[in-house]
Design a protein around this motif. Structure first.
Motif, short mmCIF file in Angstrom:
data_model
loop_
_atom_site.label_atom_id
_atom_site.label_comp_id
_atom_site.label_asym_id
_atom_site.label_seq_id
_atom_site.Cartn_x
_atom_site.Cartn_y
_atom_site.Cartn_z
N LEU A 158 46.27 41.72 36.10
CA LEU A 158 44.62 41.99 35.78
C LEU A 158 44.18 42.49 37.14
O LEU A 158 44.32 42.13 38.23
CB LEU A 158 43.92 41.16 35.41
N PRO A 159 42.90 43.32 36.94
CA PRO A 159 42.28 43.81 38.33
C PRO A 159 41.50 42.89 38.87
O PRO A 159 40.64 42.35 37.94
CB PRO A 159 41.52 45.15 37.82
N LEU A 160 41.22 42.53 39.95
CA LEU A 160 40.49 41.62 40.64
C LEU A 160 39.39 42.15 41.42
O LEU A 160 39.64 43.03 42.08
CB LEU A 160 41.43 40.69 41.61
N VAL A 161 38.14 41.48 41.31
CA VAL A 161 36.98 41.75 42.08
C VAL A 161 36.89 40.53 42.96
O VAL A 161 36.58 39.40 42.33
CB VAL A 161 35.91 42.19 41.22
N ALA A 162 37.25 40.61 44.26
CA ALA A 162 37.12 39.37 44.97
C ALA A 162 35.61 39.18 45.81
O ALA A 162 35.12 40.43 46.33
CB ALA A 162 38.13 39.53 46.15
N LEU A 163 34.93 38.16 45.58
CA LEU A 163 33.86 37.93 46.18
C LEU A 163 34.04 37.21 47.34
O LEU A 163 34.25 36.08 47.42
CB LEU A 163 32.57 37.24 45.16
N LEU A 164 33.97 37.83 48.59
CA LEU A 164 34.10 37.25 49.93
C LEU A 164 32.92 36.87 50.81
O LEU A 164 31.87 37.34 50.68
CB LEU A 164 35.18 38.18 50.51
N PRO A 165 33.08 35.99 51.63
CA PRO A 165 32.02 35.61 52.66
C PRO A 165 31.72 36.63 53.60
O PRO A 165 30.65 36.85 53.98
CB PRO A 165 32.78 34.14 53.31
N ASN A 166 32.75 37.27 53.78
CA ASN A 166 32.44 38.70 54.76
C ASN A 166 33.28 39.92 54.45
O ASN A 166 34.22 40.13 54.95
CB ASN A 166 32.83 38.04 56.22
N ALA A 167 32.67 40.43 53.23
CA ALA A 167 33.34 41.66 52.83
C ALA A 167 33.31 42.77 53.82
O ALA A 167 34.31 43.62 53.53
CB ALA A 167 32.75 41.92 51.42
N ALA A 168 32.31 42.93 54.53
CA ALA A 168 32.28 43.87 55.51
C ALA A 168 33.29 43.97 56.61
O ALA A 168 34.07 45.12 56.93
CB ALA A 168 31.15 43.91 56.26
N GLY B 74 45.71 43.51 47.39
CA GLY B 74 46.04 43.83 46.07
C GLY B 74 44.55 43.55 45.17
O GLY B 74 44.63 44.20 44.08
N ALA B 75 43.48 43.19 45.73
CA ALA B 75 42.17 43.27 44.99
C ALA B 75 41.92 44.75 44.67
O ALA B 75 42.19 45.66 45.57
CB ALA B 75 41.09 42.57 45.81
N ARG B 76 41.15 44.79 43.65
CA ARG B 76 40.79 46.21 43.39
C ARG B 76 39.27 46.49 43.94
O ARG B 76 38.81 47.36 44.05
CB ARG B 76 40.71 46.39 41.94
N ALA B 77 38.51 45.39 44.47
CA ALA B 77 37.28 45.35 44.77
C ALA B 77 36.96 44.21 45.45
O ALA B 77 37.59 43.14 45.36
CB ALA B 77 36.25 45.64 43.44
N ALA B 78 36.17 44.56 46.63
CA ALA B 78 35.74 43.36 47.36
C ALA B 78 34.44 43.38 47.60
O ALA B 78 33.97 44.58 48.17
CB ALA B 78 36.46 43.44 48.96
N LEU B 79 33.61 42.48 47.41
CA LEU B 79 31.95 42.29 47.66
C LEU B 79 31.77 41.05 48.67
O LEU B 79 32.54 40.17 48.60
CB LEU B 79 31.19 42.56 46.35
N GLY B 80 30.62 41.31 49.10
CA GLY B 80 30.21 39.93 49.75
C GLY B 80 29.93 38.80 48.75
O GLY B 80 29.33 39.25 47.40
N ALA C 269 39.90 36.57 52.64
CA ALA C 269 41.10 37.70 52.34
C ALA C 269 42.44 36.99 52.46
O ALA C 269 43.34 37.39 51.73
CB ALA C 269 40.94 38.97 52.90
N ALA C 270 42.42 36.03 53.36
CA ALA C 270 43.75 35.64 53.62
C ALA C 270 44.37 34.80 52.26
O ALA C 270 45.54 34.67 52.10
CB ALA C 270 43.87 34.40 54.81
N ALA C 271 43.48 34.23 51.57
CA ALA C 271 43.72 33.60 50.22
C ALA C 271 44.12 34.53 48.70
O ALA C 271 44.56 33.94 48.10
CB ALA C 271 42.61 32.69 49.88
N LEU C 272 43.76 35.76 49.04
CA LEU C 272 44.13 36.70 48.10
C LEU C 272 45.48 36.84 47.66
O LEU C 272 45.69 36.85 46.32
CB LEU C 272 43.52 38.03 48.35
N PRO C 273 46.45 36.94 48.32
CA PRO C 273 47.87 37.09 47.84
C PRO C 273 48.25 35.87 47.01
O PRO C 273 48.74 36.37 45.69
CB PRO C 273 48.83 36.91 49.05
#
Length: 159
Positions: free
Chosen positions: A29-39, A49-55, A16-20
């Protein structure tokens, strides 16, 4: 650009630190971020600012659901990212109320006055006051409003 139906899906290995910086390149545009540790980082991703975060291991169905949610201005997180304590687990169970006290608590929740409660139940206003005092003591609260709020949380009262 929003009307184009475009949603950006990005695997963000840095977390998430890289998201800005990434969001700056999404041109609104809305962003769906696929993160190593979304939990653990899901809420941080939404704040960034992401609209969604998933693993990052999310399957096609979850990604498709997140894309749809993001497109419709919904925030999407995995359930594990939402750590809401069970409100009942933090409450001490009060002394049980009698059936009459439960009935009066329900009428308090409906906003009835002591006089109205007395008329409905064919009892005196003094008896209503006695029951309300007992309810407050048993629930460990100091007002009618607190009694109703606690009764709602404990499932004693339904609106």
């Amino acid at each position: 650009m929003r009307g184009s139906g475009t949603v950006v899906v990005a695997r963000v290995k840095e977390g998430a630190a890289a998201l800005p910086e990434l969001i700056g390149h999404c041109n609104g545009l809305p962003l769906v971020a696929l993160l190593p540790n979304a939990a653990d980082e899901g809420l941080q991703a939404l704040r960034a600012g992401a609209r969604a975060a998933l693993g990052s291991g999310a399957g096609q169905a979850k990604i498709a659901a997140a894309v749809s949610g993001a497109f419709h201005d919904l925030a999407v997180l995995p359930a594990a990212a939402i750590r809401v304590p069970d409100p009942l687990s933090t409450l001490e169970m009060p002394e049980p109320l009698t059936p009459r006290e439960l009935e009066i608590l329900g009428l308090l929740a409906a906003g009835d006055s002591n006089k109205t409660i007395a008329a409905r139940l064919s009892i005196s206003v003094h008896t209503v006051k006695f029951h309300i005092s007992s309810i407050l003591t048993k629930l460990g609260v100091s007002s009618r409003t607190e009694a109703v709020a606690l009764g709602l949380r404990l499932g004693m009262v339904l609106l």
